[in-house]
Design an enzyme around this catalytic site. Structure first.
Site, mmCIF file in Angstrom:
data_model
loop_
_atom_site.group_PDB
_atom_site.id
_atom_site.type_symbol
_atom_site.label_atom_id
_atom_site.label_comp_id
_atom_site.label_asym_id
_atom_site.label_seq_id
_atom_site.Cartn_x
_atom_site.Cartn_y
_atom_site.Cartn_z
ATOM 1 N N LYS A 14 25.081 44.632 36.589
ATOM 2 C CA LYS A 14 26.033 45.071 34.921
ATOM 3 C C LYS A 14 26.995 43.725 35.241
ATOM 4 C CE LYS A 14 28.361 47.976 38.083
ATOM 5 N NZ LYS A 14 27.966 48.324 38.968
ATOM 6 N N ARG A 88 34.050 54.552 38.831
ATOM 7 C CA ARG A 88 32.865 54.858 38.974
ATOM 8 C C ARG A 88 32.877 56.454 39.977
ATOM 9 N NH1 ARG A 88 31.639 49.451 41.469
ATOM 10 N NH2 ARG A 88 29.778 49.579 42.920
ATOM 11 N N ARG A 127 19.709 38.984 44.973
ATOM 12 C CA ARG A 127 20.565 38.029 43.661
ATOM 13 C C ARG A 127 21.051 37.043 45.450
ATOM 14 N NH1 ARG A 127 25.242 42.222 41.741
ATOM 15 N NH2 ARG A 127 24.648 43.143 44.468
ATOM 16 N N ARG A 160 25.438 37.982 49.060
ATOM 17 C CA ARG A 160 26.578 38.718 48.808
ATOM 18 C C ARG A 160 26.322 39.682 50.332
ATOM 19 N NH1 ARG A 160 27.867 42.134 43.954
ATOM 20 N NH2 ARG A 160 28.015 44.471 45.404
ATOM 21 N N ARG A 171 25.159 52.739 49.524
ATOM 22 C CA ARG A 171 25.284 52.238 47.773
ATOM 23 C C ARG A 171 24.620 52.846 46.957
ATOM 24 N NH1 ARG A 171 24.653 46.095 48.160
ATOM 25 N NH2 ARG A 171 25.222 46.496 45.781
HETATM 26 P P1 ADP Z 1 27.475 46.543 43.044
HETATM 27 O O1 ADP Z 1 27.278 48.020 41.318
HETATM 28 O O2 ADP Z 1 26.428 45.525 43.269
HETATM 29 O O3 ADP Z 1 27.454 48.035 44.383
HETATM 30 P P2 ADP Z 1 30.198 46.003 43.074
HETATM 31 O O4 ADP Z 1 30.526 44.351 43.202
HETATM 32 O O5 ADP Z 1 30.565 46.561 41.632
HETATM 33 O O6 ADP Z 1 28.549 45.590 43.443
HETATM 34 O O7 ADP Z 1 31.037 47.452 44.590
HETATM 35 C C1 ADP Z 1 31.079 46.171 45.731
HETATM 36 C C2 ADP Z 1 31.854 47.915 46.718
HETATM 37 O O8 ADP Z 1 32.952 47.563 46.237
HETATM 38 C C3 ADP Z 1 31.196 48.856 46.337
HETATM 39 O O9 ADP Z 1 30.319 49.256 47.090
HETATM 40 C C4 ADP Z 1 32.296 49.720 46.824
HETATM 41 O O10 ADP Z 1 32.501 50.060 48.284
HETATM 42 C C5 ADP Z 1 33.366 49.139 45.639
HETATM 43 N N1 ADP Z 1 34.064 48.907 44.787
HETATM 44 C C6 ADP Z 1 33.515 48.339 43.715
HETATM 45 N N2 ADP Z 1 34.369 49.121 42.608
HETATM 46 C C7 ADP Z 1 35.115 50.202 43.000
HETATM 47 C C8 ADP Z 1 35.315 51.640 42.763
HETATM 48 N N3 ADP Z 1 35.548 51.622 41.239
HETATM 49 N N4 ADP Z 1 35.922 52.250 43.714
HETATM 50 C C9 ADP Z 1 35.718 52.400 44.899
HETATM 51 N N5 ADP Z 1 35.057 51.581 44.929
HETATM 52 C C10 ADP Z 1 35.231 50.143 44.010
#
Ligand code: ADP
Length: 215
Positions: A14, A88, A127, A160, A171
């Site tokens: 994404k 999400r 990554r 990361r 996740r």
């Molecule tokens: P990825 O999509 O690769 O898991 P992100 O950088 O989008 O990575 O998200 C990393 C972490 O941040 C998630 O595992 C979650 O803990 C938190 N997070 C991100 N966006 C949200 C959201 N909209 N609501 C709740 N937690 C979030």
């Protein structure tokens, strides 16, 4: 142009696709993951966020809503924006709908990047990100010219903390439980466009232009 929401399993790409579209069309890139990672890690809020991210769980809606609402008041969103990582959950999607009305935001389209768990895990484990400019690389599929160094700005590349096998799996379970229901939700709302992900440049100009042009 319509705003864009990306939905995809963790590490589907994404962020990379968002950056490409931002460069090409002038969108503002709003990544909730990046917003969360930019909170001072020694502050009370930063500690709370890190403790949740460390377990592969979602951060509380209260924190996310505050970050998103603040971000959507900034000037740079006027030419359109991409939401990468939000909403999400169904609850977040309903809250976003309220924000669209309250802040008078433009219409949006939801792009779902379809990718298998194995492929997403391969992307997560390989990554690498630049600590200075944020550009994303992959240890095998999209290597920097010099190992460990960003091609664009010379910054150093790191993985990361949550891109290890154990946390990726957690996740992914969170994604299946909490985020996947959004696919049906947006399908019913007639907002969903599904894109299969096979390689790095899977979103073509034609695909994207067809869905982001206002009616
Ligand atoms: P990825 O999509 O690769 O898991 P992100 O950088 O989008 O990575 O998200 C990393 C972490 O941040 C998630 O595992 C979650 O803990 C938190 N997070 C991100 N966006 C949200 C959201 N909209 N609501 C709740 N937690 C979030």
């Amino acid at each position: 142009m319509k705003n864009i929401i990306f939905i995809a399993p963790p590490a589907a790409g994404k962020g990379t696709q968002s950056e490409l579209l931002c460069e090409k069309y002038g969108y503002a890139h709003i990544s909730t993951g990046d917003l969360l990672r930019s909170v001072n890690p020694t502050s009370e809020l930063g500690i709370e966020i890190n403790n949740l991210m460390k377990t592969g769980s979602l951060v509380s809606d209260e924190i996310i809503f505050k970050l998103i609402e603040e971000r959507l008041q900034k000037e740079d969103i006027k030419n359109g924006f991409i939401l990468d990582g939000f909403p999400r959950t169904i609850k977040q999607a309903i809250a976003y709908e309220e924000l669209v009305n309250k802040l008078n935001l433009k219409d949006y389209v939801v792009i779902y990047i379809k990718i298998s768990e194995n492929e997403a895990m391969n992307r997560a484990l390989g990554r690498l990100g630049c600590t200075s400019c944020g550009k994303i690389y992959h240890k095998v599929n999209s290597k920097p010219k010099t190992e460990g160094i960003c091609d664009v700005c010379g910054g150093s590349l790191t993985s990361r903390d949550d891109d290890n096998e154990e946390l990726f799996k957690k996740r992914f379970v969170t994604y299946l439980e909490k985020t996947q229901p959004l696919i049906d939700y947006y399908k019913k709302a007639n907002k969903l466009v599904e894109i299969p992900s096979n390689d790095d440049k899977y979103i073509t100009n034609e695909m994207i232009e067809k869905v982001i042009i206002d009616d």
